[in-house]
Scaffold this active site. Structure first.
Site, mmCIF file in Angstrom:
data_model
loop_
_atom_site.group_PDB
_atom_site.id
_atom_site.type_symbol
_atom_site.label_atom_id
_atom_site.label_comp_id
_atom_site.label_asym_id
_atom_site.label_seq_id
_atom_site.Cartn_x
_atom_site.Cartn_y
_atom_site.Cartn_z
ATOM 1 N N ARG A 180 -1.683 -14.260 4.045
ATOM 2 C CA ARG A 180 -2.628 -13.761 5.156
ATOM 3 C C ARG A 180 -1.911 -13.985 6.307
ATOM 4 O O ARG A 180 -1.861 -13.051 7.389
ATOM 5 C CB ARG A 180 -3.906 -14.289 5.087
ATOM 6 C CG ARG A 180 -4.915 -14.044 3.822
ATOM 7 C CD ARG A 180 -5.308 -12.768 3.721
ATOM 8 N NE ARG A 180 -6.075 -12.237 5.049
ATOM 9 C CZ ARG A 180 -6.692 -11.059 4.921
ATOM 10 N NH1 ARG A 180 -7.110 -10.384 3.745
ATOM 11 N NH2 ARG A 180 -7.397 -10.748 6.130
ATOM 12 N N THR A 203 -5.909 -7.775 10.463
ATOM 13 C CA THR A 203 -5.965 -6.236 9.815
ATOM 14 C C THR A 203 -5.832 -5.164 10.789
ATOM 15 O O THR A 203 -5.060 -4.049 10.247
ATOM 16 C CB THR A 203 -7.737 -5.982 9.463
ATOM 17 O OG1 THR A 203 -8.154 -7.336 8.655
ATOM 18 C CG2 THR A 203 -8.096 -4.926 8.901
ATOM 19 N N TYR A 221 -12.155 -1.639 -3.967
ATOM 20 C CA TYR A 221 -12.619 -2.001 -2.587
ATOM 21 C C TYR A 221 -14.166 -1.866 -2.746
ATOM 22 O O TYR A 221 -14.882 -1.695 -1.539
ATOM 23 C CB TYR A 221 -12.019 -1.009 -1.720
ATOM 24 C CG TYR A 221 -10.894 -1.523 -1.087
ATOM 25 C CD1 TYR A 221 -10.395 -2.672 -0.438
ATOM 26 C CD2 TYR A 221 -9.629 -0.637 -1.119
ATOM 27 C CE1 TYR A 221 -9.535 -3.163 0.288
ATOM 28 C CE2 TYR A 221 -8.285 -1.109 -0.607
ATOM 29 C CZ TYR A 221 -8.364 -2.138 -0.040
ATOM 30 O OH TYR A 221 -7.006 -2.495 0.704
ATOM 31 N N GLU A 259 -9.410 -10.093 -8.090
ATOM 32 C CA GLU A 259 -8.581 -8.881 -7.850
ATOM 33 C C GLU A 259 -7.183 -9.125 -8.791
ATOM 34 O O GLU A 259 -6.629 -8.014 -9.241
ATOM 35 C CB GLU A 259 -8.049 -9.105 -6.407
ATOM 36 C CG GLU A 259 -9.105 -8.865 -5.408
ATOM 37 C CD GLU A 259 -8.769 -8.579 -3.905
ATOM 38 O OE1 GLU A 259 -9.676 -8.409 -2.989
ATOM 39 O OE2 GLU A 259 -7.660 -9.201 -3.531
ATOM 40 N N ASN A 292 -2.040 -0.157 6.768
ATOM 41 C CA ASN A 292 -1.494 -1.470 7.306
ATOM 42 C C ASN A 292 -0.635 -2.135 6.389
ATOM 43 O O ASN A 292 -0.399 -3.328 6.324
ATOM 44 C CB ASN A 292 -2.638 -2.413 7.932
ATOM 45 C CG ASN A 292 -3.659 -2.673 6.778
ATOM 46 O OD1 ASN A 292 -3.489 -2.088 5.641
ATOM 47 N ND2 ASN A 292 -4.762 -3.199 7.093
ATOM 48 N N PHE A 341 -15.383 3.084 6.697
ATOM 49 C CA PHE A 341 -14.040 3.553 6.445
ATOM 50 C C PHE A 341 -14.008 3.584 4.991
ATOM 51 O O PHE A 341 -12.690 3.809 4.628
ATOM 52 C CB PHE A 341 -13.296 2.433 6.980
ATOM 53 C CG PHE A 341 -13.175 1.178 6.468
ATOM 54 C CD1 PHE A 341 -12.678 0.631 5.635
ATOM 55 C CD2 PHE A 341 -13.945 0.225 7.741
ATOM 56 C CE1 PHE A 341 -13.005 -0.724 5.032
ATOM 57 C CE2 PHE A 341 -14.264 -0.923 7.179
ATOM 58 C CZ PHE A 341 -13.813 -1.535 6.004
ATOM 59 N N ARG A 375 2.217 -6.532 9.488
ATOM 60 C CA ARG A 375 1.265 -5.650 9.789
ATOM 61 C C ARG A 375 1.784 -5.240 11.446
ATOM 62 O O ARG A 375 1.968 -4.125 11.931
ATOM 63 C CB ARG A 375 -0.115 -6.078 9.999
ATOM 64 C CG ARG A 375 -0.558 -5.695 8.652
ATOM 65 C CD ARG A 375 -1.813 -6.081 8.200
ATOM 66 N NE ARG A 375 -2.370 -5.974 7.083
ATOM 67 C CZ ARG A 375 -3.778 -6.415 6.436
ATOM 68 N NH1 ARG A 375 -4.417 -7.408 7.292
ATOM 69 N NH2 ARG A 375 -4.198 -5.914 5.407
ATOM 70 N N HIS A 420 -2.177 -5.410 1.343
ATOM 71 C CA HIS A 420 -3.432 -6.039 1.083
ATOM 72 C C HIS A 420 -2.848 -7.501 0.361
ATOM 73 O O HIS A 420 -1.817 -7.814 -0.106
ATOM 74 C CB HIS A 420 -4.027 -5.377 -0.047
ATOM 75 C CG HIS A 420 -5.401 -6.108 -0.640
ATOM 76 N ND1 HIS A 420 -6.380 -6.197 -0.187
ATOM 77 C CD2 HIS A 420 -5.293 -7.077 -1.578
ATOM 78 C CE1 HIS A 420 -7.250 -6.878 -0.590
ATOM 79 N NE2 HIS A 420 -6.674 -7.391 -1.713
ATOM 80 N N LYS A 446 0.827 -1.390 0.075
ATOM 81 C CA LYS A 446 -0.035 0.093 -0.020
ATOM 82 C C LYS A 446 0.825 1.114 -0.078
ATOM 83 O O LYS A 446 2.190 1.078 0.155
ATOM 84 C CB LYS A 446 -0.953 0.204 1.280
ATOM 85 C CG LYS A 446 -2.027 -1.274 1.252
ATOM 86 C CD LYS A 446 -2.928 -1.002 2.517
ATOM 87 C CE LYS A 446 -3.966 -2.279 2.502
ATOM 88 N NZ LYS A 446 -4.998 -2.040 3.193
HETATM 89 N N1 UDP Z 1 -10.003 -0.741 7.081
HETATM 90 C C1 UDP Z 1 -10.166 0.553 7.783
HETATM 91 N N2 UDP Z 1 -10.701 0.315 9.000
HETATM 92 C C2 UDP Z 1 -11.554 -0.726 9.561
HETATM 93 C C3 UDP Z 1 -11.275 -2.110 8.741
HETATM 94 C C4 UDP Z 1 -10.451 -1.980 7.561
HETATM 95 O O1 UDP Z 1 -9.449 1.469 7.397
HETATM 96 O O2 UDP Z 1 -12.097 -0.781 10.582
HETATM 97 C C5 UDP Z 1 -9.099 -0.688 5.964
HETATM 98 C C6 UDP Z 1 -7.563 -1.403 6.188
HETATM 99 O O3 UDP Z 1 -6.702 -0.653 5.451
HETATM 100 C C7 UDP Z 1 -7.799 -2.707 5.461
HETATM 101 C C8 UDP Z 1 -8.883 -2.531 4.532
HETATM 102 O O4 UDP Z 1 -9.705 -1.545 5.078
HETATM 103 O O5 UDP Z 1 -6.599 -3.439 5.270
HETATM 104 C C9 UDP Z 1 -9.902 -3.672 3.871
HETATM 105 O O6 UDP Z 1 -10.546 -4.307 5.149
HETATM 106 P P1 UDP Z 1 -10.472 -5.694 5.228
HETATM 107 O O7 UDP Z 1 -11.543 -5.980 6.333
HETATM 108 O O8 UDP Z 1 -10.890 -6.468 4.315
HETATM 109 O O9 UDP Z 1 -9.116 -6.144 5.941
HETATM 110 P P2 UDP Z 1 -7.885 -6.692 5.036
HETATM 111 O O10 UDP Z 1 -8.284 -8.030 4.224
HETATM 112 O O11 UDP Z 1 -7.127 -5.887 4.474
HETATM 113 O O12 UDP Z 1 -7.096 -7.749 6.229
HETATM 114 MG MG MG Z 2 -10.049 -7.839 2.825
#
Ligand code: UDP
Ligand code: MG
Length: 137
Positions: A85, A91, A49, A126, A112, A57, A102, A115, A9
């Site tokens: 992952r 996250t 997204y 994706e 974070n 968010f 992370r 992705h 990112k």
């Molecule tokens: N995110 C955020 N606030 C939240 C949850 C997610 O800003 O409360 C952002 C964060 O950058 C995250 C992205 O949105 O990586 C996508 O969210 P997701 O739940 O898909 O998490 P990921 O798959 O990236 O772990």
């Molecule tokens: Mg995700």
């Protein structure tokens, strides 16, 4: 063999973490099958997204993701979706296991660093969002 989409990112790119992230993937035995740097528009970030479009968010996340260049990669390997992952961590970096990307580098739940696709169907969608089959080696 499985494929997944990884993104370094804008925070990871601007903080000089490209090499660190790639080193972790390669050390874990993950193969990089495609890679490029690009700067998403707000619209492109919203498209990527779209699954989160109803979340509080969403606007901030898509502003962030279109704020600076990113590095997008196709990763390939056995169970690479879950392996990636695991390397990424939760996250919210506060919940991420020690030694994950992370936990080590994220500064914020939004910023974070990485992705990673979360399932085979999302990985396929994706990857197609950024790469044609001819660009995957
Ligand atoms: N995110 C955020 N606030 C939240 C949850 C997610 O800003 O409360 C952002 C964060 O950058 C995250 C992205 O949105 O990586 C996508 O969210 P997701 O739940 O898909 O998490 P990921 O798959 O990236 O772990
Ligand atoms: Mg995700």
């Amino acid at each position: 063999m499985e494929r997944t989409l990884s993104i370094i990112k804008p925070d990871g790119v601007s903080r000089g973490l490209i090499g660190e992230v790639i080193k972790r993937f390669e050390t874990a035995g993950i193969r990089i099958a495609a890679m490029k740097m690009l700067h998403m528009s707000k619209k492109e970030a919203e498209g990527f997204y779209a699954v989160h479009s109803d979340k509080p968010f969403f606007n901030s996340l898509t502003d962030f993701m279109s704020s600076d260049p990113i590095v997008v990669m196709v990763l390939e390997g056995e169970n690479v979706i879950s392996k990636n992952r695991e390397l990424m961590g939760a996250t919210n970096y506060k919940d991420a296991d020690p030694g994950t990307i992370r936990a080590d580098f994220a500064t914020d739940i939004e910023k974070n660093v990485v992705h990673g696709s979360d399932a085979p169907e999302t990985a396929a969608t994706e990857i197609k969002y950024f790469f044609s089959e001819l660009e995957i080696h």
